[in-house]
Design an enzyme around this catalytic site. Structure first.
Site, PDB file in Angstrom:
ATOM      1  N   ARG A 101      -3.389 -11.280  -4.554  1.00  0.00           N
ATOM      2  CA  ARG A 101      -3.681  -9.845  -4.410  1.00  0.00           C
ATOM      3  C   ARG A 101      -4.944  -9.733  -3.560  1.00  0.00           C
ATOM      4  NH1 ARG A 101      -2.284  -4.933  -6.932  1.00  0.00           N
ATOM      5  NH2 ARG A 101      -4.003  -3.454  -7.225  1.00  0.00           N
ATOM      6  N   HIS A 128       3.003  -3.798   0.048  1.00  0.00           N
ATOM      7  CA  HIS A 128       3.070  -4.036  -1.400  1.00  0.00           C
ATOM      8  C   HIS A 128       4.535  -4.308  -1.757  1.00  0.00           C
ATOM      9  CE1 HIS A 128       1.993  -4.180  -5.470  1.00  0.00           C
ATOM     10  NE2 HIS A 128       1.392  -3.009  -5.642  1.00  0.00           N
ATOM     11  N   GLN A 131       6.026  -3.930  -5.440  1.00  0.00           N
ATOM     12  CA  GLN A 131       6.176  -2.533  -5.830  1.00  0.00           C
ATOM     13  C   GLN A 131       7.452  -1.939  -5.236  1.00  0.00           C
ATOM     14  OE1 GLN A 131       4.029  -0.522  -7.934  1.00  0.00           O
ATOM     15  NE2 GLN A 131       5.952   0.616  -7.832  1.00  0.00           N
ATOM     16  N   ASP A 223       1.283   8.497  -3.907  1.00  0.00           N
ATOM     17  CA  ASP A 223       0.319   7.475  -4.313  1.00  0.00           C
ATOM     18  C   ASP A 223      -1.064   8.107  -4.245  1.00  0.00           C
ATOM     19  OD1 ASP A 223      -0.856   5.086  -5.041  1.00  0.00           O
ATOM     20  OD2 ASP A 223      -0.506   4.075  -3.128  1.00  0.00           O
ATOM     21  N   CYS A 263       3.339   4.992  -7.930  1.00  0.00           N
ATOM     22  CA  CYS A 263       3.152   3.572  -8.263  1.00  0.00           C
ATOM     23  C   CYS A 263       1.981   3.330  -9.216  1.00  0.00           C
ATOM     24  CB  CYS A 263       2.979   2.754  -6.982  1.00  0.00           C
ATOM     25  SG  CYS A 263       1.547   3.233  -6.002  1.00  0.00           S
ATOM     26  N   ARG A 291       8.090  -3.161 -12.602  1.00  0.00           N
ATOM     27  CA  ARG A 291       7.356  -4.233 -11.926  1.00  0.00           C
ATOM     28  C   ARG A 291       7.620  -5.567 -12.619  1.00  0.00           C
ATOM     29  NH1 ARG A 291       2.624  -3.244  -9.150  1.00  0.00           N
ATOM     30  NH2 ARG A 291       2.606  -5.511  -8.912  1.00  0.00           N
TER      31      ARG A 291
END
Length: 304
Positions: A101, A128, A131, A223, A263, A291
């Site tokens: 990450r 991402h 996601q 988002d 998300c 997820r």
């Protein structure tokens, strides 16, 4: 077996439908997986803190019988005293896969190129992918199919938006990136996604007008307006994005069975109103749970 990374959604281009199906199966069979990843260790490097990414990968590896190894970038010499390339080579001798990450996609690419074990992106500033796979699973669960569905993404054209563009194009979902002109998604990704969509009979479009874009939408997605590491102040962000908020006005012009996605983490009252995220159209917490199942599908595909 040839080593495979999942750093971009494009790395799932040839088997995203199969990954969605596997994630569905794993969700139904939770608690009855056996230990397919017994003896396997996943190193998890975090430059950016996380709730969903850390917990979901940790639980996913544990429930598949493997071992998750949490590593803070502060505790490593990642590009500070040791090159990313050397770190990747050394870690590859110890573990069976790496989840990273990162702040910078260039670091992600360097790690992925040098590691001899699979590297999975847990997010960087360009994409991402995990996601996006969870999002496709959520759409399949709630709408039943992808073809002919219309997703409108509202707000900041960030990493989540970039990955959604690719995922929608691959799965045949029409997508409109409805963002301010100053915060549109990556132009190269939009062009690439449009080419893929054209092959799959769907469309990738851009808009700056939510009241036009959201008409007859099947999915409204947003988002946070200020992503982690973004230097934009909250005051400036509110001015830029105010009209892109998902609220009842936009929900009323979407389809009656429209689903609302985010998300997380969210800032209630900014990119989405409290009544919408808590309302009957919201699938936000199903999306968060997914997820776990999407990442299990990735882990099994790459590490088994």
């Amino acid at each position: 077996m040839v080593k495979r990374n999942i750093i971009s959604v494009l790395d799932m281009k040839d088997d995203m439908p199969q990954l969605v199906e596997l994630a569905e199966k794993l969700k139904k069979e939770r608690g009855n997986h056996g230990e397919p990843l017994r003896g396997k260790t996943l190193a998890m490097i975090f430059e950016k803190p996380s709730t969903r990414t850390k917990i979901s990968f940790d639980v996913a590896m544990s429930e598949l019988g493997g071992h998750p190894l949490y590593l803070s970038a502060r505790d490593m010499q990642l590009d500070h005293g040791e090159t990313v390339e050397d770190t990747a080579r050394v870690m590859s001798r110890f573990v069976h896969g790496i989840m990273y990450r990162a702040f910078d996609y260039k670091m992600m690419d360097r790690l992925g190129d040098s590691a001899t074990v699979p590297v999975i992106s847990g997010l960087d500033n360009l994409e991402h992918p995990c996601q996006a796979l969870a999002d496709m699973l959520t759409i399949k669960e709630h709408l039943g199919s992808f073809k002919g569905k219309k997703l409108v993404y509202l707000g900041d054209g960030n990493n989540v938006c970039n990955s959604l563009l690719y995922a929608c194009a691959i799965m045949g979902v029409d997508m409109i990136a409805c963002c301010p002109a100053v915060r549109m998604p990556n132009a190269e990704i939009m062009l690439g996604a449009a080419r893929i969509a054209d092959q799959n009979g769907s469309k990738i479009l851009a808009s700056h007008e939510p009241l036009e874009a959201c008409v007859d939408a099947d999915i409204l997605y947003t988002d946070t307006w200020v992503s982690m590491g973004d230097s934009t102040s909250e005051e400036v962000a509110v001015k830029i994005f105010k009209k892109y908020q998902i609220n009842q006005e936009l929900l009323d012009i979407a389809k009656p069975d429209c689903i609302v996605m985010h998300c997380l983490p969210c800032h209630r009252g900014q990119e989405i109103t409290d009544d919408v995220i808590e309302g009957p159209h919201s699938v936000v917490f199903d999306e968060a749970e997914n997820r776990l199942h999407a990442q299990k599908a990735i882990l099994l595909t790459l590490l088994k």
